[in-house]
Design an enzyme around this catalytic site. Structure first.
Site, PDB file in Angstrom:
ATOM      1  N   GLY A 122       0.833  -1.205   0.000  1.00 12.14           N
ATOM      2  CA  GLY A 122       0.000   0.000   0.000  1.00 12.14           C
ATOM      3  C   GLY A 122       0.861   1.245   0.000  1.00 12.14           C
ATOM      4  O   GLY A 122       1.814   1.350  -0.771  1.00 12.14           O
TER       5      GLY A 122
ATOM      6  N   ASN B 128      -3.782   8.777  -4.543  1.00 15.50           N
ATOM      7  CA  ASN B 128      -3.135  10.027  -4.140  1.00 15.50           C
ATOM      8  C   ASN B 128      -1.762   9.782  -3.538  1.00 15.50           C
ATOM      9  O   ASN B 128      -1.085  10.724  -3.163  1.00 15.50           O
ATOM     10  CB  ASN B 128      -4.013  10.805  -3.144  1.00 15.50           C
ATOM     11  CG  ASN B 128      -3.930  10.242  -1.737  1.00 15.50           C
ATOM     12  OD1 ASN B 128      -3.794   9.039  -1.542  1.00 15.50           O
ATOM     13  ND2 ASN B 128      -3.987  11.111  -0.735  1.00 15.50           N
TER      14      ASN B 128
ATOM     15  N   LYS C 179      -3.053  -5.509  -5.628  1.00 20.71           N
ATOM     16  CA  LYS C 179      -1.964  -4.562  -5.359  1.00 20.71           C
ATOM     17  C   LYS C 179      -0.608  -5.231  -5.518  1.00 20.71           C
ATOM     18  O   LYS C 179       0.314  -4.656  -6.098  1.00 20.71           O
ATOM     19  CB  LYS C 179      -2.078  -4.011  -3.933  1.00 20.71           C
ATOM     20  CG  LYS C 179      -3.148  -2.984  -3.758  1.00 20.71           C
ATOM     21  CD  LYS C 179      -3.059  -2.337  -2.372  1.00 20.71           C
ATOM     22  CE  LYS C 179      -4.080  -1.226  -2.254  1.00 20.71           C
ATOM     23  NZ  LYS C 179      -4.058  -0.588  -0.930  1.00 20.71           N
TER      24      LYS C 179
ATOM     25  N   CYS D  87     -25.879  -1.500  25.301  1.00 22.18           N
ATOM     26  CA  CYS D  87     -27.030  -0.625  25.549  1.00 22.18           C
ATOM     27  C   CYS D  87     -26.805   0.787  25.041  1.00 22.18           C
ATOM     28  O   CYS D  87     -27.733   1.466  24.625  1.00 22.18           O
ATOM     29  CB  CYS D  87     -27.358  -0.599  27.038  1.00 22.18           C
ATOM     30  SG  CYS D  87     -28.086  -2.151  27.532  1.00 22.18           S
TER      31      CYS D  87
END
Lengths: 618, 524
Positions: free
Chosen positions: A30, A62, A76, A178
């Site tokens: 990467g 980028n 990749k 919760c």
């Protein structure tokens, strides 16, 4: 044209030759990986193996300069190799589009074949795995990571230095069930709810969401609450069957934003100290949204109004429905869509649903851009930081190759500190309490299909003089201790003790001084050719060597220093509680958070694991 | 490319410098003089994030040796102009960037009085004679265009930023939180008074925001201490005791937070010295219609602090961090801070509009977004003023740098700086070395030392400098890809700050020592 060992003068002939004859592994192709591969190739490393599971995405371009638009969705590892080879055809490169954790492809002998391993990863789990494999295979590891403008490089060299796990790492954030399901107080709670509960229940049946631990002892959760949560969940599950219906939007909306909220409101005790939520109604909202265009999805900086969220909710649901219909294969009833931050259909749904929920609970909403960062656990990344960090990785590797470990450094890149940019600290010795580096190691060969736990236990006692007081742990699961002997007659493979795994032997006996032996970590090799029942099973269990197991020195426990896991995309999810005031120094604060999250974990929590997209209710 | 797709491509960096930074970057044009390995690596790091345009100025042809060092040249490019090849291969990294190649000698260009430098936002210069760098730096200084001078030799890297002035609003400080516990305003006081701690049920008590707790206890303290705040360390310890004594249970996180924040009240809310210096900068004395927005805003800010109603304080940022509190109270508190901040922005805007009127500028000529950003960040503004090369690169400059080094420790990178300065002078005298790819040899050691002697008399023995000389000689003054790539990262990082007008830039020199793995920066 020769590019081979171009630096024999500047590096010195012997180092240049070592580099030329070195076979190295790079895990991750990467941001750092692209830079690192270029540097390794131009430095003259003879053979470079590249492993990456990932495919190229638009948002990589980028910075990951070995890829271009035509490579999107391609491997990749394979593309990086192809592009880099064009520029330097003299380096042998081998690429694998695979998971580094695949033990059939990458076993310990494979790891041992490398002179150095470079970690250029983006997640904690894979980093820890490679660290462990390198420790077991006795291969030096150069570990690196970046986050925005910051970065770090750590040299890890067997028993001489700290390993990746010697210092505790900030763990992924956890949230009490919760809080997520009934009493959200921050936008992140609503995003987690929308992504990991609502979206997952409706579209991603592969997620494991049904595990409830009924023994949650949070004061606010009585049995009745839990029952209610369970009921809500089951109702949502039943909506899956109607997901393709034309009125699905209305059914889902009224279920989660009306019925469930009304039910919550009926629990008076819950709202004594909290602002009451406001239930919404589909038909009423429908009336008020006439004339609002779906084009609002293109404005990712604006905080959408309730009406705009409503429109996007319906629109994204419709898009997801269409995809399900289009994909529908009668033979396969398990249609799923996984949340992906770069998949706009899924992102829009989560943005709309989490913001609607925020409005219901009087929580400040977020734009699509900001919600994406929370939901996708996005870490900012730029080319410059990766270039700097990759450069440091290679320079540190020279010290390893020259056997100059004393000169190797743990380097931090902190460009915000204007006077320094880099901070290099000496490497520390291993933490004596580290479960990865402070263990004795050996490899065990056996026929895992035939050998029973009883045989293995006997062999361990014979070879290492263990008493009965040992406990065996395979892949984090207890398989044996003195009070748990249920498995003795089962083949070890059935217990998870299989080829390529690790088995930890913990000696629970203490000597007169209250000291016990350090753990023994055994790497398992399955050999089907040995060990027939006739020829003495126990003697067929072979150890690569019998290490001396020293006694534990357990005086120095838990220093509170915690370093950030740079580049780990899971650590960006907002805090599980409002942050402590800023007065506390950063390190102390992060350790406080860690303790906090551990506590909440025990109390019953949602554990978010972005890589595997799993929620579990402990 | 459609806007949303562009946003997705640049997503990871937009989270660092936002749309405003990206737009500024895309409107920029960067020039590179000499397509060296360092220069190309640096350009790569600007093209990937989407700089608008770039121009590569170089008149040499790709030599086989270049391939060892420069990733962006391949076998086929040998014999072609470096400018054209670099422009093509770098340009392929991002289709949204426009590249230009200028097949021309950079030194000749610097001497061309007609050449238009104004189109460039930043100029990068590498591997060139020192006299040319000095000449260009003066041309660009007069035009207020930043120049980045960068090179590597062996394991050393050197970078110098020559920039007249940059004013930055968004410096990205660690935190914008401004609690003003020592200066509460009426709304905050009213809110605090609305709590009656004694009568609150324990659950509510545990959710009172710590800001309220501290303000309450300050009040209590003041009434017992003649209206004075706890000032000394001892008093603050007593104050902590006061808070601790009041807590009704041991596990109250809001009380823990209050205790942990007691140090804040010892920090009086004032204008930080850096900002005071900016408010008193002569740049605001003679503003006119053409003056930069930044200085107009600063002048308005000065008037803001001078207004009696503001008690010498800056506008409030309105940013609050998370704290233990129930949602209701937290939102209420957030609103109080935000409304105060909005009121400050409102008043600031009034003052600004008056000022704009005085300057014959329409009141809308500074957008409300700019105003908000300015007010929010006004405690962290930055004005960085650089220095010219002339004085630093003179013998006098060298001598004063040497005197500075005399106080440094043995391995201090400042010695590396001195050695590199001498090396640079050496190259200027023997320029044929780089032109013909000739390597420096051990015979040159004498000349390096002589050069040093010629400036610093009587000649001292400086082992740290001589060590760098011998290292440069050992590596044959060659470059090393890894160091080029590293410096390309450092250089691009600095240029991105200058182009996006965000973060505090380096001012003005950085030395990298790849042997020790250390960096150091100085203002020279």
């Amino acid at each position: 044209m020769s590019r081979e060992s171009p630096y024999s003068r500047s590096l010195g002939k012997s180092l240049a030759d070592t580099i030329k004859n070195s076979k190295v592994l790079m895990v991750g192709a990467g941001g750092i990986g692209c830079e690192l591969l270029k540097n390794l190739a131009l430095t003259g490393f003879g053979e470079i193996h590249i492993v990456d599971l990932d495919t190229v995405d638009l948002s990589n371009l980028n910075r990951q300069f070995l890829f271009n638009r035509s490579h999107i969705k391609k491997s990749k590892a394979l593309v990086a190799k192809e592009t880099a080879s064009k520029f330097n055809p003299h380096v042998k490169m081998v690429a694998y589009h695979s998971n580094i954790k695949d033990t059939t492809l990458f076993d310990i002998d494979w790891f041992k074949s490398f002179k150095i391993v470079f970690n250029a990863l983006d997640n904690l789990d894979a980093r820890r795995y490679v660290n462990k494999m390198c420790m077991a295979a006795e291969v030096p590891l150069i570990e690196s990571g970046t986050t925005g403008y910051n970065g770090q490089v750590q040299v890890i060299c067997g028993t001489k230095t700290e390993c990746y796990d010697c210092k505790p790492k900030a763990t992924p954030k956890v949230y009490p069930v919760c809080t997520i399901r009934s009493t959200p107080s921050q936008i992140v709670h609503c995003v987690v709810w929308a992504k990991s509960f609502l979206f997952a229940q409706l579209f991603d049946q592969t997620e494991e969401t049904s595990q409830f631990d009924e023994s949650m002892d949070n004061v606010e959760n009585n049995e009745e609450d839990l029952k209610t949560l369970k009921q809500e969940e089951n109702e949502l599950k039943s909506l899956r069957d109607s997901i393709l219906d034309s009125n699905a939007a209305q059914l889902i909306f009224n279920k989660v934003f009306k019925t469930d909220i009304d039910r919550l409101l009926s629990m008076d005790t819950m709202w004594k100290t909290r602002t009451k939520p406001t239930a919404l109604d589909y038909n009423i909202l429908q009336e008020s949204t006439k004339g609002i265009s779906r084009n609002i999805i293109n404005n990712d900086q604006k905080k959408w109004s309730l009406q705009e969220c409503f429109v996007v909710f319906k629109d994204s649901l419709h898009r997801l429905q269409t995809r399900l219909k289009f994909d529908l294969n009668p033979a396969d009833s398990l249609q799923t869509i996984s949340f992906d931050k770069d998949d706009d259909d899924t992102l829009d749904f989560v943005v709309a649903a989490s913001n609607i929920r925020s409005i219901i609970f009087s929580i400040e909403t977020k734009s699509k851009f900001d919600t994406k960062q929370i939901a996708g656990n996005i870490i900012p990344a730029i080319a410059t930081t990766n270039a700097i960090v990759a450069g440091i990785c290679v320079l540190e590797s020279f010290k390893v190759l020259k056997n100059d470990i004393e000169k190797a450094r743990f380097v931090f890149l902190t460009p915000k500190h204007h006077d320094k940019v880099l901070t290099a600290t000496k490497l520390q010795p291993p933490n004596p309490d580290c479960p990865v580096s402070s263990v004795a190691r050996s490899t065990i060969s056996m026929n895992t299909q035939i050998i029973q736990l009883r045989d293995l236990l006997q062999s361990l006692k014979t070879n290492f003089n263990y008493t009965d007081e040992i406990c065996l742990i395979s892949d984090g699961k207890l398989v044996y201790d003195i009070d748990f002997d249920d498995n003795l007659d089962r083949p070890v493979k059935d217990l998870g003790i299989a080829d390529g795994t690790f088995l930890t032997v913990i000696d629970e006996a203490e000597d007169g001084d209250g000291k016990s032996f350090i753990n023994l970590e055994l790497y398992i090799k399955h050999n089907p050719a040995i060990g027939s029942p006739d020829s003495g099973l126990i003697s067929s269990i072979k150890f690569s060597h019998i290490p001396i197991i020293p006694k534990r020195n357990s005086d120095n426990l838990n220093d509170d220093v915690i370093i950030a896991v740079n580049g780990d995309e899971r650590n960006i999810v907002g805090s599980s509680k409002r942050k402590a005031p800023e007065s506390t120094p950063e390190l102390v604060e992060s350790s406080k958070k860690l303790k906090l999250s551990e506590k909440e974990d025990k109390d019953g929590a949602i554990i978010l694991d972005d890589d595997d997209e799993i929620i579990s209710f402990d | 490319m459609p806007p949303s797709e562009r946003d997705r491509k640049y997503d990871r960096q937009l989270r660092l410098w936002a749309g405003t930074g990206q737009a500024a970057l895309e409107a920029s044009h960067v020039a590179l003089l000499n397509a060296s390995a360092t220069g190309c690596e640096l350009m790569k790091n600007l093209i990937l994030p989407g700089v608008g345009e770039f121009t590569i100025i170089d008149d040499s042809l790709v030599k086989p040796d270049d391939l060892k060092l420069n990733f962006f040249f391949n076998d086929e490019s040998v014999g072609s102009p470096r400018s054209v090849i670099a422009c093509k291969l770098l340009g392929e990294l991002n289709q949204d960037t426009r590249g230009h190649a200028l097949f021309q000698n950079p030194e000749v260009l610097i001497n061309d009085v007609d050449f238009q430098w104004d189109k460039f936002s930043v100029v990068i210069i590498t591997n060139i004679s020192e006299s040319s760098v000095r000449k260009l730096s003066n041309i660009l200084w007069n035009k207020s265009i930043p120049l980045i001078y960068v090179y590597t030799v062996g394991f050393y890297g050197y970078l110098r930023v020559i920039n007249r002035e940059i004013t930055i609003v968004d410096t990205h400080p660690e935190s914008l939180v401004d609690l003003r516990l020592d200066q509460p305003w009426p709304e905050l006081i009213d809110y605090t008074m609305s709590f009656d701690l004694d009568s609150l049920p324990i659950l509510d008590y545990a959710h009172v925001p710590f800001v309220v707790l501290i303000l309450k206890f300050i009040d209590q303290w003041k009434s017992a201490h003649n209206g004075l705040m706890p000032g000394t360390y001892e008093e603050r310890t007593q104050f902590k005791q006061l808070i601790n004594d009041a807590r009704k249970a041991s596990d109250l996180e809001n009380f823990d937070e209050a205790l942990a924040s007691v140090w804040r009240i010892s920090q009086k809310t004032t204008i930080p010295p850096d900002i005071l210096a900016i408010l008193n900068d002569p740049s605001i004395d003679n503003l006119n219609e053409e003056s930069p927005d930044f200085w107009v805003l600063v002048k308005a800010l000065k008037r803001f602090t001078e207004a009696p109603r503001n008690n010498g304080l800056l506008p409030l940022s309105g940013v609050l961090f998370d704290m233990k509190a129930d949602t209701n109270n937290y939102i209420r508190l957030q609103t109080i801070y935000r409304e105060k901040s909005l009121a400050d922005v409102h008043f600031f805007t009034e003052l600004l509009n008056e000022l704009l009127l005085e300057l014959n500028r329409p009141s809308s000529s500074i957008s409300s977004e700019e105003i908000k950003l300015f007010c929010k960040n006004c405690r962290y503004l930055n004005v960085t003023r650089g220095s010219k090369l002339d004085s630093e690169f003179s013998s006098e400059g060298f001598r004063s740098a040497y005197e500075l080094a005399a106080f440094s420790e043995n391995h201090d990178p400042f010695y590396t700086y001195l050695a590199l300065r001498v090396y640079s002078l050496f190259l200027d005298k023997n320029w044929y070395y780089s032109e013909n790819g000739k390597q420096i040899t051990s015979r040159d050691d004498v000349e390096l030392k002589n050069l040093f002697k010629s400036i610093i008399t009587p000649f001292p023995t400086v082992p740290a400098v001589e060590k760098v000389f011998s290292e440069i000689i050992r590596t044959g003054s060659g470059e090393f890809h890894n160091i080029c790539s590293f410096m390309g990262g450092i250089g691009a990082q600095e240029i991105l700050k200058l182009l996006t007008w965000q973060y505090i830039p380096l001012n003005n020199t950085i030395i990298y020592d790849g042997i020790f793995g250390t960096t150091k920066t100085w203002k020279l």
